[in-house]
Design a protein around this motif. Structure first.
Motif, mmCIF file in Angstrom:
data_model
loop_
_atom_site.group_PDB
_atom_site.id
_atom_site.type_symbol
_atom_site.label_atom_id
_atom_site.label_comp_id
_atom_site.label_asym_id
_atom_site.label_seq_id
_atom_site.Cartn_x
_atom_site.Cartn_y
_atom_site.Cartn_z
ATOM 1 N N LYS A 219 0.830 -1.210 0.000
ATOM 2 C CA LYS A 219 0.000 0.000 0.000
ATOM 3 C C LYS A 219 0.865 1.261 0.000
ATOM 4 N N THR A 222 1.795 1.911 -3.544
ATOM 5 C CA THR A 222 0.658 2.462 -4.304
ATOM 6 C C THR A 222 0.462 3.941 -3.971
ATOM 7 N N LEU A 223 0.543 4.263 -2.690
ATOM 8 C CA LEU A 223 0.352 5.653 -2.272
ATOM 9 C C LEU A 223 1.476 6.536 -2.799
ATOM 10 N N ALA A 226 0.945 7.299 -6.372
ATOM 11 C CA ALA A 226 -0.159 8.249 -6.557
ATOM 12 C C ALA A 226 0.269 9.660 -6.158
ATOM 13 N N HIS A 230 2.764 14.809 -7.488
ATOM 14 C CA HIS A 230 2.296 16.094 -6.960
ATOM 15 C C HIS A 230 3.276 16.711 -5.961
ATOM 16 N N PHE A 243 6.750 9.629 6.085
ATOM 17 C CA PHE A 243 5.368 9.271 6.436
ATOM 18 C C PHE A 243 5.028 7.847 5.985
ATOM 19 N N PHE A 248 3.153 2.965 6.455
ATOM 20 C CA PHE A 248 2.747 2.002 5.424
ATOM 21 C C PHE A 248 3.935 1.125 5.025
ATOM 22 N N TYR A 253 2.270 -4.006 6.368
ATOM 23 C CA TYR A 253 1.565 -4.386 5.135
ATOM 24 C C TYR A 253 2.400 -5.425 4.371
ATOM 25 N N ASN B 243 -2.257 22.258 -2.236
ATOM 26 C CA ASN B 243 -1.355 21.112 -2.449
ATOM 27 C C ASN B 243 -1.872 19.871 -1.728
ATOM 28 N N ARG B 246 -4.725 18.354 -3.614
ATOM 29 C CA ARG B 246 -4.266 17.612 -4.783
ATOM 30 C C ARG B 246 -3.734 16.230 -4.374
ATOM 31 N N LEU B 247 -2.935 16.223 -3.308
ATOM 32 C CA LEU B 247 -2.365 14.958 -2.832
ATOM 33 C C LEU B 247 -3.464 14.026 -2.320
ATOM 34 N N ALA B 250 -5.287 12.269 -4.943
ATOM 35 C CA ALA B 250 -4.495 11.184 -5.532
ATOM 36 C C ALA B 250 -4.416 9.976 -4.596
ATOM 37 N N MET B 251 -4.333 10.231 -3.296
ATOM 38 C CA MET B 251 -4.101 9.133 -2.347
ATOM 39 C C MET B 251 -5.396 8.471 -1.861
ATOM 40 N N HIS B 254 -6.923 4.982 -2.607
ATOM 41 C CA HIS B 254 -6.188 3.778 -2.191
ATOM 42 C C HIS B 254 -6.303 3.500 -0.691
ATOM 43 N N LEU B 255 -7.080 4.306 0.007
ATOM 44 C CA LEU B 255 -7.193 4.124 1.459
ATOM 45 C C LEU B 255 -8.441 3.298 1.762
ATOM 46 N N ASP B 256 -8.274 2.324 2.626
ATOM 47 C CA ASP B 256 -9.382 1.402 2.876
ATOM 48 C C ASP B 256 -10.017 1.549 4.251
ATOM 49 N N GLU B 260 -6.381 4.570 8.183
ATOM 50 C CA GLU B 260 -5.530 5.046 7.076
ATOM 51 C C GLU B 260 -5.943 6.460 6.664
ATOM 52 N N LEU B 263 -4.679 8.882 9.232
ATOM 53 C CA LEU B 263 -3.228 9.094 9.146
ATOM 54 C C LEU B 263 -2.891 10.064 8.015
ATOM 55 N N VAL B 264 -3.502 9.828 6.865
ATOM 56 C CA VAL B 264 -3.213 10.683 5.704
ATOM 57 C C VAL B 264 -3.696 12.108 5.974
ATOM 58 N N PHE B 267 -1.319 13.848 8.310
ATOM 59 C CA PHE B 267 -0.055 14.112 7.619
ATOM 60 C C PHE B 267 -0.190 15.320 6.689
#
Lengths: 282, 361
Positions: A219, A222-223, A226, A230, A243, A248, A253, B243, B246-247, B250-251, B254-256, B260, B263-264, B267
Motif C-alpha cells: 500500500k 501504491t500511495l 499516486a 504532486h 510518512f 505504510f 503491510y 497542495n 491535490r495529494l 491522488a491518495m 487507495h485508502l481502505d 488510514e 493518518l493521511v 499528515f
C-alpha cells in the motif's frame, strides 16, 4: 605505508551499506581503540560522490587517506560508499553498474600504495532490482515497476563484469564478493562478519540497535506512486518518504509484488549459477 | 427534568458548516463563566457529542427514529446540567444557548441539498424545541457566499477521505438552490421561533473579537463581556491547502480503513498547511462569477431584508465581500465599556483623592 590497510566497501546499493555505515559512525571511538579509522560517508560524498569527484580529482581522496594513515595510531582505514561505482541498473547499460570502469581505475590508483581490501556485497538480481526500484520510488520517481522494467535488458544485469573489473584492478586476493543473504543471521552477526573479513583478529562482540529503516509495503508503494507526481520540493518528497515508511511499511503491510512468478523464475534460471559462483554460496 | 421547564429563551446557533462555528464555539467555551454570570447556559457540540442516542436526532436521512425519544431524554439531561451549572453563578438562568453545526443537518452541504438547502434543519430544530419546551426560540444563522461555501464543503469531504469531483458534489451549483432567503423563511415558520438573526461569516475578517461580540447580541450581551482572552486570529487551518487537496485526491482512492484516512489527513494537514501553502480555491474565475451571478438576486434580497445595515450587494462580487471584512470598527466593541469603566474608576479615585488628600489609597 605498506603495512597499513585500506578497506574500501564499494556497495552495492541495497545490501546493508547503511547499516555498516551507521554502526561505524556510532562506534567511531571503539574502532579507533583498535587502530581503525572510519572515513565517514559524509566525507565520501565530497571525495567520491557518484564517481565524478573521484575520477576528476583522485588526489583529494589520496591525500585524505595518506593523512589518516600517516598517523601512527591508525593501522587500518575503513570506508563505505555505495555510490563509488556510479548509478546501478542504468538504461542501456551492459551490466548492473555500467559506468563503473573509470571509478574503479581511479580508485585503483589511489589505493595502489597500500595493502587494500575491496568489499562488494551483492544480492540475487531479482531482489536487487526489486529493492532498487523501491528506492527509486522512495526518492520521488513516478514510474511503475513494469514501465521501469521495460527500460532494462534482463540479459544485461549480471554481476560478473563488475566483479571481474574489480579483480582485474585490485587483484583477485584483494577483492571479496559477499552474499548479502548473511543479513538473515541477524544484523549484529552481519556487522561482526564484516570486521572478521577485514582481519580475523577483529573478533569483537557487536550489540547494535540502530533505528530501522523499513521499506514500504504494497500500500505504501501504491500511495507513493499516486502522490509523487504532486510533490515539488526535496522537503516534500522527504516528508512523504518518512510518512510512508512510518505508517505504510512492509512491517504492517505485505511486501509489494513486483516481478511475476514467471519473470522471477526466468531471472533465476539465467543468473543463479553465476551468482553462486561469484559469492561462493551453495 | 431539573431546570428544563424554566428555559425562557432558547437561542440556537444554527452553525452552517464553514461559517466560523468552531471558532465561535471555542470562544463561547472561554466565555462560559461570564455567560453563566449573566444567566446564560451554554451547550456546545462537545456536550452533545457524548450522547449515546445521538443517532436519534433527526439531522440526517438515516437517523434512527426508534431512539428519537431516548435522544430527547438525554438532551433534557444535558440541558438541565448546563442550566444547573449556570445557576451556580446566577440566580436564575434565563437563556439556554445551543451552538451546533448539526442544527442545520449533520452532513455538510452537498448532494443532499440539491433540491432544498439544508433539508434537515427543520426536523433537527423542531425536535430540540419539542424536547426542551422553551418559552421562545431565537435562531442565529451565519451565511457565507455560496461559491466559497461549496468550495470549503468540497474540501472537507476530501478531508474525510472522499475523492469525487466538485461537480459531482454540487451538480446544481449554477442554480440558486442554496438560498439563504428560503432557509430563513423556513426557519421563521417553525413553532415558537420569534426571530432569525442573520450575519455574514465574512465579517470575521474585520476582527474576531467584534465577530464574537456581534454574535453575543443574540443573547443580549453585546458589549457586556470581557473578550480580552479570546483568540485574535482566525485561520481556517483545519482545511486542506491546495497542495494537500491535490495529494489527497491522488491518495484517497487507495485508502481502505478509517485509520488510514486519519493518518493521511493528519499528515497532509501537518506537512502542507495553509499558510504557507496556498488556500484551496480551485473554482475557475469564470465558474465563480457564474455561481455568484446565479445567487445575485437572492442574496440582494437577503441583505436588504435581514441585514439592512450592510450593503445589499455584499455577495455580488469578490471585492464587495472583501469589504465586509473591513467594515467593522477597528476598536473591538467589547473593549469600549471596559475602557469607559476604567476611565470612570480613575475619575472616582481622583475625586476621592481631592476630597481626602491625606488619605492613602
Amino acid at each position: 605505508m605498506d603495512n597499513k590497510t585500506v578497506v574500501f566497501h564499494v556497495g552495492a546499493h541495497k545490501t546493508g551499506t547503511s547499516l555498516l555505515q551507521k554502526y561505524m559512525r556510532d562506534n567511531r571511538r571503539r574502532l579507533q581503540m583498535r587502530g581503525i579509522y572510519y572515513l565517514a560517508r559524509s566525507d565520501m560524498n565530497d571525495l567520491v560522490g557518484w564517481g565524478r569527484p573521484l575520477v576528476e580529482h583522485p588526489e583529494k581522496l589520496a591525500d585524505r587517506v595518506s593523512d589518516v594513515l600517516g598517523h601512527l595510531v591508525y593501522q587500518t582505514l575503513v570506508t563505505s560508499h555505495e555510490n563509488t561505482l556510479g548509478r546501478p541498473v542504468a538504461r542501456g547499460g551492459e551490466h548492473l553498474y555500467p559506468g563503473c570502469a573509470p571509478m574503479i581505475e581511479a580508485l585503483g590508483g589511489v589505493l595502489a600504495p597500500y595493502r587494500a581490501k575491496v568489499f562488494l556485497y551483492v544480492r540475487p538480481q531479482v531482489e536487487f532490482i526489486e529493492s532498487y526500484y523501491l528506492q527509486l520510488i522512495h526518492q520521488g520517481n513516478t514510474f511503475t515497476f513494469d514501465e521501469w522494467l521495460d527500460t532494462l535488458d534482463m540479459d544485461r544485469v549480471s554481476w560478473v563484469p563488475l566483479t571481474e573489473k574489480l579483480m582485474e584492478t585490485f587483484g583477485r586476493d584483494r577483492v571479496e564478493i559477499v552474499d548479502f543473504g548473511e543479513i538473515r543471521l541477524g544484523q549484529n552477526e552481519f556487522i561482526q562478519r564484516f570486521f572478521r573479513r577485514i582481519d580475523p583478529g577483529f573478533d569483537f562482540e557487536v550489540d547494535y540497535k540502530p533505528r530501522r529503516n523499513p521499506s514500504v509495503g504494497d500500500k505504501g508503494l501504491t500511495l507513493a506512486l499516486a502522490a509523487n507526481p504532486h510533490l515539488n520540493t526535496g522537503d516534500e518528497k522527504k516528508a512523504m518518504r518518512v510518512f510512508l515508511q512510518k505508517n505504510f511499511s512492509n512491517v504492517a503491510y505485505p511486501r509489494p509484488v513486483l516481478f511475476t512468478e514467471a519473470q522471477r523464475q526466468a531471472v533465476r534460471d539465467r543468473y543463479d549459477d553465476e551468482y553462486r559462483r561469484i559469492t561462493g554460496t551453495a | 427534568m431539573p431546570g428544563v421547564a424554566r428555559i425562557r429563551t432558547l437561542v440556537l446557533h444554527v452553525g452552517l458548516h464553514h461559517t466560523g462555528g468552531d471558532f465561535l464555539t471555542e470562544s463561547l467555551r472561554v466565555l462560559r463563566p461570564q455567560l453563566h454570570r449573566h444567566g446564560v447556559a451554554l451547550l456546545t457540540d462537545d456536550d452533545l457529542a457524548g450522547l449515546s442516542h445521538r443517532d436519534g436526532w433527526a439531522t440526517r436521512p438515516d437517523s434512527a427514529a426508534e431512539i428519537a425519544t431516548d435522544f430527547e431524554g438525554e438532551l433534557r439531561v444535558v440541558a438541565g446540567a448546563a442550566l444547573d451549572a449556570a445557576r451556580r453563578s446566577a440566580t436564575t438562568p434565563r437563556t439556554l444557548l445551543i451552538t451546533s453545526a448539526e442544527l442545520s443537518g449533520r452532513r455538510p452541504p452537498g448532494l443532499g441539498d440539491r433540491d432544498t438547502f439544508r433539508p434537515f434543519a427543520e426536523p433537527a430544530i423542531r425536535q430540540v424545541v419539542d424536547a426542551l419546551d422553551p418559552g421562545r426560540v431565537q435562531i442565529v444563522l451565519h451565511t457565507r457566499r455560496q461559491d466559497r461555501l461549496m468550495e470549503c464543503c468540497y474540501v472537507s469531504e476530501v478531508q474525510r477521505g472522499r475523492h469525487h469531483s466538485f461537480p459531482h458534489q454540487f451538480p446544481n451549483r449554477y442554480e440558486p438552490v442554496f438560498s439563504y432567503v428560503a432557509l430563513v423563511e423556513r426557519l421563521m415558520a417553525l413553532p415558537r421561533v420569534r426571530g432569525v438573526r442573520v450575519r455574514p461569516y465574512e465579517t470575521i475578517g474585520a476582527g474576531t473579537v467584534s465577530f464574537v461580540d456581534g454574535f453575543l447580541g443574540a443573547v443580549g450581551l453585546s458589549g457586556r463581556l470581557d473578550l480580552s482572552d479570546l483568540a485574535t486570529e482566525h485561520h481556517e487551518s483545519s482545511l486542506y491547502s491546495r497542495n494537500a487537496l491535490r495529494l489527497a485526491l491522488a491518495m484517497n482512492p487507495h485508502l481502505d480503513t478509517e485509520r488510514e484516512r486519519s493518518l493521511v489527513r493528519s499528515f497532509l494537514l501537518e506537512e502542507f498547511p495553509s499558510p504557507p501553502y496556498t488556500e484551496a480555491r480551485f473554482i475557475s474565475k469564470k465558474s465563480r462569477a457564474r455561481i455568484i451571478d446565479a445567487y445575485r438576486d437572492d442574496n440582494e434580497h437577503l441583505f436588504s431584508t435581514h441585514m439592512p445595515d450592510l450593503p445589499r450587494d455584499s455577495y455580488a462580487s469578490l471585492e464587495a465581500t472583501r469589504r465586509l471584512g473591513s467594515a467593522a470598527p477597528a476598536v473591538p466593541v467589547s473593549a469600549q465599556p471596559f475602557m469607559q469603566r476604567a476611565r470612570r474608576a480613575a475619575a472616582r479615585r481622583l475625586q476621592r483623592v481631592r476630597r481626602h488628600p491625606d488619605r492613602r489609597e
